[in-house]
Design a protein around this motif. Structure first.
Motif, PDB file in Angstrom:
ATOM      1  N   ILE A  31     -16.187 -91.982 -59.509  1.00 58.86           N
ATOM      2  CA  ILE A  31     -15.900 -90.519 -59.233  1.00 58.86           C
ATOM      3  C   ILE A  31     -17.061 -89.966 -58.457  1.00 58.86           C
ATOM      4  O   ILE A  31     -18.274 -90.607 -58.647  1.00 58.86           O
ATOM      5  N   ILE A  32     -16.873 -88.873 -58.111  1.00 62.50           N
ATOM      6  CA  ILE A  32     -18.004 -88.367 -57.295  1.00 62.50           C
ATOM      7  C   ILE A  32     -18.269 -86.874 -57.879  1.00 62.50           C
ATOM      8  O   ILE A  32     -17.382 -86.029 -58.134  1.00 62.50           O
ATOM      9  N   ALA A  56     -16.781 -89.983 -49.854  1.00 60.73           N
ATOM     10  CA  ALA A  56     -15.521 -90.405 -50.305  1.00 60.73           C
ATOM     11  C   ALA A  56     -14.825 -91.323 -49.116  1.00 60.73           C
ATOM     12  O   ALA A  56     -14.151 -92.261 -49.391  1.00 60.73           O
ATOM     13  N   ASP A  57     -15.520 -91.098 -47.721  1.00 63.46           N
ATOM     14  CA  ASP A  57     -15.068 -91.771 -46.645  1.00 63.46           C
ATOM     15  C   ASP A  57     -15.586 -93.192 -46.971  1.00 63.46           C
ATOM     16  O   ASP A  57     -14.888 -94.143 -46.523  1.00 63.46           O
ATOM     17  N   THR A  66     -12.923 -86.499 -57.724  1.00 69.56           N
ATOM     18  CA  THR A  66     -13.956 -85.589 -57.215  1.00 69.56           C
ATOM     19  C   THR A  66     -14.162 -84.498 -58.072  1.00 69.56           C
ATOM     20  O   THR A  66     -13.370 -83.667 -58.445  1.00 69.56           O
ATOM     21  N   PHE A  67     -15.350 -83.923 -58.272  1.00 68.81           N
ATOM     22  CA  PHE A  67     -15.684 -82.680 -58.962  1.00 68.81           C
ATOM     23  C   PHE A  67     -16.847 -81.934 -58.368  1.00 68.81           C
ATOM     24  O   PHE A  67     -17.791 -82.738 -57.712  1.00 68.81           O
ATOM     25  N   ASN A  68     -16.675 -80.656 -58.381  1.00 65.89           N
ATOM     26  CA  ASN A  68     -17.784 -79.791 -57.533  1.00 65.89           C
ATOM     27  C   ASN A  68     -18.631 -79.284 -58.571  1.00 65.89           C
ATOM     28  O   ASN A  68     -19.468 -78.480 -58.218  1.00 65.89           O
ATOM     29  N   ASN A  69     -18.422 -79.504 -59.883  1.00 65.52           N
ATOM     30  CA  ASN A  69     -19.683 -79.192 -60.764  1.00 65.52           C
ATOM     31  C   ASN A  69     -19.716 -80.144 -61.892  1.00 65.52           C
ATOM     32  O   ASN A  69     -18.519 -80.944 -62.094  1.00 65.52           O
ATOM     33  N   ILE A 129     -18.433 -96.540 -61.851  1.00 62.94           N
ATOM     34  CA  ILE A 129     -19.463 -95.890 -61.095  1.00 62.94           C
ATOM     35  C   ILE A 129     -19.322 -94.206 -60.893  1.00 62.94           C
ATOM     36  O   ILE A 129     -18.213 -93.861 -60.787  1.00 62.94           O
ATOM     37  N   ILE A 130     -20.487 -93.677 -61.171  1.00 62.77           N
ATOM     38  CA  ILE A 130     -20.563 -92.273 -60.615  1.00 62.77           C
ATOM     39  C   ILE A 130     -21.457 -92.060 -59.557  1.00 62.77           C
ATOM     40  O   ILE A 130     -22.651 -92.372 -59.789  1.00 62.77           O
TER      41      ILE A 130
END
Length: 250
Positions: free
Chosen positions: A4-5, A17-18, A31-34, A51-52
């Motif tokens: 995850i991101i 991500a790319d 994916t998470f923006n927070n 993996i994070i």
């Protein structure tokens, strides 16, 4: 390897991500923006995250606070940041690698291969005693959760402090021993984050903290520290019977 991101920067998220898309050994799960949403996801997800990819400087909760709030004993954390100053502190938490922005694909791939090697070591690790210890750690329950209210304030809530929850259309009001928090979630979403050890549902619109039950009065529960009695719905009487073995609820 599932990954995850966690990053509030859209450009960096798209770049990582790319890189993941170009790498056959890793799959991007979400994916998470927070950090708060990422913690909520990890708490309820049945999918193993290997993996994070984590940014350090984020609003509401930093990447370092995120690391302190989740169990990463079986997960590799790769931090990427525009600042070198957090590198030393991050390694105190056994992160796999620390990348400086702008991240190149070659450097990204080196980190992924390092994470892969570390995960292989975990899979092949040690003695029966070590395996038993790891199993026990996985079984340990998180005792608290971070919740963001409808005013975007983030609170740390201990499960054992929750007195009751009340559904209010598209929101849930959570009354604890110290405050009341209103979150923009459904009752099901909130209950999915709370272990049954502490919380049980009593009604379509209510759930209660088990340790606060004082009396059963007809079809209502009298709770310690509560500002009102909580109704017991017909569909949830078995929950109360299980909770209080001597209760006679007809």
């Amino acid at each position: 390897m599932n990954c995850i991101i966690v990053d509030d920067d859209l450009f960096s998220t798209r770049l990582i991500a790319d890189f993941i898309k170009r790498t056959s050994t890793v799959d991007l799960v979400s994916t998470f923006n927070n950090a708060i949403d990422a913690i909520d996801y990890i708490a309820v997800s049945k999918e193993k995250i290997d993996i994070i990819f984590l940014d350090i400087e984020m609003p509401e909760m930093s990447g370092m606070d995120f690391i302190k709030s989740v169990d990463i004993s079986n997960t590799q954390v790769i931090i990427y940041s525009s600042q070198e100053k957090y590198a030393l502190e991050s390694y105190e938490y056994n992160v796999c690698d620390y990348l400086l922005k702008p991240v190149t694909y070659a450097r990204f791939l080196k980190s992924v291969n390092k994470a892969k090697a570390e995960l292989a070591k975990l899979d092949q690790s040690g003695t029966t005693e070590e395996v038993t210890s790891k199993d026990k750690k996985e079984e340990e329950e998180v005792e608290e959760v971070f919740l963001r209210d409808n005013m975007s304030t983030v609170y740390k809530v201990r499960f054992n402090d929750i007195i009751y929850l009340e559904a209010q259309e598209n929101y849930v009001a959570i009354t604890t021993t110290t405050r009341k928090i209103t979150v923009h979630k459904t009752m099901k979403d909130v209950l999915d984050m709370l272990p049954e050890k502490y919380i049980t549902r009593t009604h379509r619109s209510y759930a209660i903290g088990k340790r606060f039950v004082k009396d059963i009065i007809g079809n209502e529960l009298n709770l310690l520290l509560a500002d009102k009695n909580i109704p017991i719905g017909k569909s949830y009487k078995d929950n109360i019977k299980e909770l209080i073995s001597n209760a006679k609820i007809q």
